[in-house]
Enzyme design. Structure first.
Site, PDB file in Angstrom:
ATOM      1  CD  GLU A   1       4.402   0.595   6.861  1.00 38.34           C
ATOM      2  OE1 GLU A   1       5.320   0.775   7.674  1.00 38.34           O
ATOM      3  OE2 GLU A   1       3.940   1.532   6.162  1.00 38.34           O
TER       4      GLU A   1
ATOM      5  CG  ASP B   1      -0.140  -0.028   2.547  1.00 35.26           C
ATOM      6  OD1 ASP B   1       0.836  -0.804   2.632  1.00 35.26           O
ATOM      7  OD2 ASP B   1      -0.502   0.712   3.474  1.00 35.26           O
TER       8      ASP B   1
HETATM    9 ZN   LIG Z   1       6.880   2.347   3.977  1.00 27.22          ZN
END
Ligand SMILES: [Zn+2]
Length: 429
Positions: free
Chosen positions: A145, A78
């Site tokens: 993340e 992401d």
């Molecule tokens: Zn990163």
């Protein structure tokens, strides 16, 4: 001819181009994850999606390398979707438009997603390669993340063979990170105990402003002033002398920021007004003398305020002053393995009054989990002693550095052989 395809090494940049073409903001990254899986499936590699949604790819060792230790290369799929105010970019549907500016690849009006697209591209390029010699390899592509770390937190044991993980998600070229502090929030809550404001009192707000503040991880070692501590120090010095009573506190805004400002509503007998102003003046001069090289924009102002009906009881105010003074907001210990790196610290982030309570929020960080937990006990204990309820939440583990690890030696040697210079070995607090 200034497009990604002209860049070298071609396999890495051609994969990065594909990553840019498939929208992948956090929580919308599964299309990209599935595309990566397809490329690996076509290559005949084993692919698995775990229950959390992370992708794990395995590749056998090349000829003669079967006896090597398995290594997992990790990146997150992401990206942070940020765009300029005038951009009409739709992160869920539009590809990222890139261009080359000198020696940089940039995106038009948006974030590029090189965090962590370039890491994923590098890892995937190795997995899809036919001309690189390697031991058994795994690629771990984690999700979400940038928002919640749901992918990394949700990874269960049993999915990876490797004992060595290379995370390809650091900041600057030429740096190898081998450790990172973990942390925990300590929230202390004091029930308000108040009494009527004495009739003869007048009210002022003490405003500590202009401090540098900064990030409680990166800047805790710089000896900057803490706005909550500063106003408390004034109270410790002058509250008894001038019978200053506190009505409410409002210092700091974020748990991971060193507080830059604090606003404290106080009352005192109107006969003490001149002495109070004198005290503020003396205290300002003292603070400027102590912090003169660091906090050059510090100001301590006072402003008349409407008289509050209630102030803290003398007992609660005294206890709170002592507890805040005892709550360290600085590094507690430096790493004994990495010179100049903070091992454990605490930030007294927020002291804030509400209708029925006062909340004190600290963020403790440490490279070592047991040291983090001990610091939490210390800080919580300081406030429990004065009757506060404390709660420790949001704990996440530290990554204790091992300067002697074999993989670090191998990486450093490899980097030097490739680029002719020694990489910087770093630990982040
Ligand atoms: Zn990163």
């Amino acid at each position: 001819m200034s497009s990604i395809e002209t860049l070298s090494p071609t396999p890495v940049w051609s994969i990065f181009k594909q990553i840019c073409d498939i929208p992948h903001p956090s929580k919308h990254e599964l299309k990209l994850r599935d595309h990566i899986r397809c490329l690996c499936d076509e290559k005949g590699l084993k692919t698995v999606i775990d229950p959390t949604g992370n992708l794990i790819v395995s590749k056998p060792a090349t000829e003669g390398m079967q006896d090597r230790q398995c290594v997992v290369i990790q990146g997150h799929v992401d990206m942070v979707p940020q765009k300029n105010a005038d951009s009409t970019h739709d992160f869920v549907n539009d590809p990222i438009t890139t261009y080359i500016d000198g020696e940089w690849l940039k995106a038009k009006g948006t974030t590029l997603g090189s965090d962590n697209g370039i890491g994923v591209a590098a890892g995937l390029a190795v997995m899809l390669s036919d001309d690189i010699t390697h031991g058994p390899l795994e690629l771990l592509c984690t999700i979400e993340e940038e928002t919640s770390m749901r992918g990394a937190f949700g990874l269960e044991s049993g999915y990876l063979e490797a004992d060595i993980l290379l995370n390809l998600d650091t900041e600057d070229e030429g740096e190898l990170y081998v450790g990172c502090a973990g942390g925990a929030d300590i929230i202390s809550t004091l029930q308000l105990q108040q009494q009527a404001t004495p009739d003869s009192h007048i009210a002022y707000e003490i405003q500590v402003k202009g401090l540098l503040g900064g990030h409680s991880g990166l800047d805790i070692e710089h000896g900057r002033a803490n706005a909550n501590q500063m106003v408390n120090r004034f109270l410790l010095s002058y509250a008894k002398k001038l019978d200053i009573r506190v009505a409410n506190f409002n210092g700091g805004t974020l748990r991971n920021a060193i507080p830059r400002e604090s606003f404290t509503l106080v009352t005192f007998d109107q006969a003490c007004e001149a002495a109070f102003k004198q005290a503020i003046e003396e205290f300002s001069q003292l603070m400027l003398a102590e912090y003169g090289k660091t906090e050059i924009n510090l100001t301590i102002d006072i402003q008349t305020a409407a008289l509050p009906n209630m102030v803290l009881t003398q007992e609660l105010q005294n206890k709170l002053q002592l507890a805040i003074a005892s709550c360290i907001s600085a590094p507690l210990r430096m790493s004994d393995q990495f010179e100049g790196v903070v091992e454990t610290s605490n930030n007294l982030a927020i002291v804030k009054s509400y209708e029925d309570r006062i909340e004190i929020i600290c963020l403790t960080r440490s490279l070592i989990n047991s040291a983090r937990d001990f610091t939490c006990q210390l800080i919580a204990g300081t406030f429990e002693m004065i009757g506060a309820k404390t709660e420790i939440s949001g704990a996440y583990p530290g990554w204790k550095p091992n300067p002697d690890s074999a993989i670090l030696q191998t990486m450093s040697k490899g980097y030097k052989a490739l680029f002719g210079k020694t990489p910087a070995i770093k630990v982040i607090h």
